[in-house]
Design a protein around this motif. Sequence first.
Motif, PDB file in Angstrom:
ATOM      1  N   GLN A 219       0.836  -1.198   0.000  1.00 27.89           N
ATOM      2  CA  GLN A 219       0.000   0.000   0.000  1.00 27.89           C
ATOM      3  C   GLN A 219       0.875   1.254   0.000  1.00 27.89           C
ATOM      4  O   GLN A 219       0.574   2.232  -0.671  1.00 27.89           O
ATOM      5  CB  GLN A 219      -0.920  -0.010   1.226  1.00 27.89           C
ATOM      6  N   PHE A 220       1.944   1.225   0.766  1.00 30.28           N
ATOM      7  CA  PHE A 220       2.940   2.290   0.758  1.00 30.28           C
ATOM      8  C   PHE A 220       4.091   1.817  -0.127  1.00 30.28           C
ATOM      9  O   PHE A 220       4.573   0.690   0.021  1.00 30.28           O
ATOM     10  CB  PHE A 220       3.407   2.586   2.175  1.00 30.28           C
ATOM     11  N   HIS A 221       4.548   2.666  -1.011  1.00 31.40           N
ATOM     12  CA  HIS A 221       5.444   2.237  -2.080  1.00 31.40           C
ATOM     13  C   HIS A 221       6.805   1.737  -1.595  1.00 31.40           C
ATOM     14  O   HIS A 221       7.444   0.939  -2.255  1.00 31.40           O
ATOM     15  CB  HIS A 221       5.651   3.383  -3.067  1.00 31.40           C
ATOM     16  N   HIS A 222       7.269   2.201  -0.425  1.00 32.61           N
ATOM     17  CA  HIS A 222       8.556   1.765   0.136  1.00 32.61           C
ATOM     18  C   HIS A 222       9.719   1.978  -0.835  1.00 32.61           C
ATOM     19  O   HIS A 222      10.639   1.159  -0.909  1.00 32.61           O
ATOM     20  CB  HIS A 222       8.503   0.286   0.560  1.00 32.61           C
TER      21      HIS A 222
ATOM     22  N   GLY B  19       1.655  10.520  -6.077  1.00 35.85           N
ATOM     23  CA  GLY B  19       1.366   9.237  -5.449  1.00 35.85           C
ATOM     24  C   GLY B  19       1.189   8.121  -6.463  1.00 35.85           C
ATOM     25  O   GLY B  19       1.704   7.011  -6.292  1.00 35.85           O
ATOM     26  N   GLY B  20       0.468   8.407  -7.550  1.00 38.18           N
ATOM     27  CA  GLY B  20       0.267   7.392  -8.580  1.00 38.18           C
ATOM     28  C   GLY B  20       1.555   7.036  -9.282  1.00 38.18           C
ATOM     29  O   GLY B  20       1.799   5.868  -9.614  1.00 38.18           O
ATOM     30  N   GLU B  21       2.411   8.045  -9.517  1.00 33.16           N
ATOM     31  CA  GLU B  21       3.700   7.778 -10.159  1.00 33.16           C
ATOM     32  C   GLU B  21       4.600   6.940  -9.257  1.00 33.16           C
ATOM     33  O   GLU B  21       5.293   6.029  -9.726  1.00 33.16           O
ATOM     34  CB  GLU B  21       4.376   9.098 -10.526  1.00 33.16           C
ATOM     35  N   ARG B  22       4.586   7.240  -7.970  1.00 24.90           N
ATOM     36  CA  ARG B  22       5.404   6.443  -7.036  1.00 24.90           C
ATOM     37  C   ARG B  22       4.950   4.991  -7.038  1.00 24.90           C
ATOM     38  O   ARG B  22       5.769   4.069  -6.993  1.00 24.90           O
ATOM     39  CB  ARG B  22       5.339   7.041  -5.633  1.00 24.90           C
ATOM     40  N   GLN B  23       3.623   4.775  -7.101  1.00 25.54           N
ATOM     41  CA  GLN B  23       3.145   3.401  -7.107  1.00 25.54           C
ATOM     42  C   GLN B  23       3.476   2.707  -8.427  1.00 25.54           C
ATOM     43  O   GLN B  23       3.757   1.504  -8.449  1.00 25.54           O
ATOM     44  CB  GLN B  23       1.631   3.359  -6.840  1.00 25.54           C
TER      45      GLN B  23
ATOM     46  N   ASN C 255      -4.052   3.847  -1.138  1.00 24.64           N
ATOM     47  CA  ASN C 255      -3.790   5.246  -0.820  1.00 24.64           C
ATOM     48  C   ASN C 255      -3.977   6.182  -2.005  1.00 24.64           C
ATOM     49  O   ASN C 255      -3.573   7.345  -1.937  1.00 24.64           O
ATOM     50  CB  ASN C 255      -2.350   5.403  -0.297  1.00 24.64           C
ATOM     51  N   LEU C 256      -4.595   5.671  -3.080  1.00 26.16           N
ATOM     52  CA  LEU C 256      -4.741   6.470  -4.289  1.00 26.16           C
ATOM     53  C   LEU C 256      -6.182   6.911  -4.485  1.00 26.16           C
ATOM     54  O   LEU C 256      -7.126   6.237  -4.051  1.00 26.16           O
ATOM     55  CB  LEU C 256      -4.287   5.656  -5.508  1.00 26.16           C
ATOM     56  N   ASP C 257      -6.371   8.045  -5.160  1.00 21.05           N
ATOM     57  CA  ASP C 257      -7.724   8.460  -5.500  1.00 21.05           C
ATOM     58  C   ASP C 257      -8.291   7.512  -6.549  1.00 21.05           C
ATOM     59  O   ASP C 257      -7.561   6.747  -7.178  1.00 21.05           O
ATOM     60  CB  ASP C 257      -7.731   9.903  -6.006  1.00 21.05           C
ATOM     61  N   ARG C 258      -9.602   7.572  -6.722  1.00 19.48           N
ATOM     62  CA  ARG C 258     -10.271   6.576  -7.557  1.00 19.48           C
ATOM     63  C   ARG C 258      -9.780   6.607  -9.000  1.00 19.48           C
ATOM     64  O   ARG C 258      -9.563   5.559  -9.613  1.00 19.48           O
ATOM     65  CB  ARG C 258     -11.794   6.788  -7.505  1.00 19.48           C
ATOM     66  N   ALA C 259      -9.589   7.793  -9.558  1.00 22.49           N
ATOM     67  CA  ALA C 259      -9.153   7.884 -10.955  1.00 22.49           C
ATOM     68  C   ALA C 259      -7.753   7.287 -11.122  1.00 22.49           C
ATOM     69  O   ALA C 259      -7.494   6.533 -12.068  1.00 22.49           O
ATOM     70  CB  ALA C 259      -9.171   9.340 -11.416  1.00 22.49           C
TER      71      ALA C 259
END
Length: 251
Positions: A112-115, A166-170, A193-197
Amino acid sequence: MNSQVELQTEPATPAEADGGQVVLSCRNLRKSYRQGNNELQVLRGVELEVRRGEKLAIVGASGSGKSTLLNLLGGLDTASEGEVRVAGRDLASLNANERGWLRNRSLGFVYQFHHLLGEFSALENVAMPLLIGKSSIADARAEAEAMLRAVGLGERLDHKPSQLSGGERQRVAIARALVTRPACVLMDEPTGNLDRATAREIHKLMDRLNRELGISFIIVTHDPDLAAALDRTLHLIDGRLESDWQQGNHV
């Protein structure tokens, strides 16, 4: 979000079409913890087989043991009883170095957290598993760049995590998990931890890479949209896995 490079892949064969190769399995998997004079049983005989290219969701209430199960399947924790096999090898029969090598070559992990390591660039973070696996620096960087371009981050190679959304990190975390071309990727709430889109974009990305690379996914999730899009959903209830038809419902 189209790939900017063509990944070198083998054609992915749907598991349903030919029975599929079993890439990960467990038998009678049990895990308990001591709490004072009491023994807390978290897993009570889990049975599971995952085949090449299969996408599997594991759902369950908070505290039901989903993350514990992923850690056991990934060789990050030791079962109280039972057997876990990765790429046909029994984890309990391996020493620590052998387990580490098998994890590096056969498994990927996304949390969930990219670490991600904050002092390193996206390219360096993704190259890390290959360098640990003794690839040359040149080969590791080339493979990492190809995978980052495949997840749509070709213009972010030198950016550090603090410079990414956040999306790029994931996406970087997913690229890191996939860069060794593992047999199976274990994901613990990868879009929690990301928004729906952004979560929808990550779902599309995982589906595309699954088809292109033939990698299996085991995804712990509370997201009903993600679970419904996978090949099958298993529910962790009272320490055991039950399928949808056993439950009489669908996530």
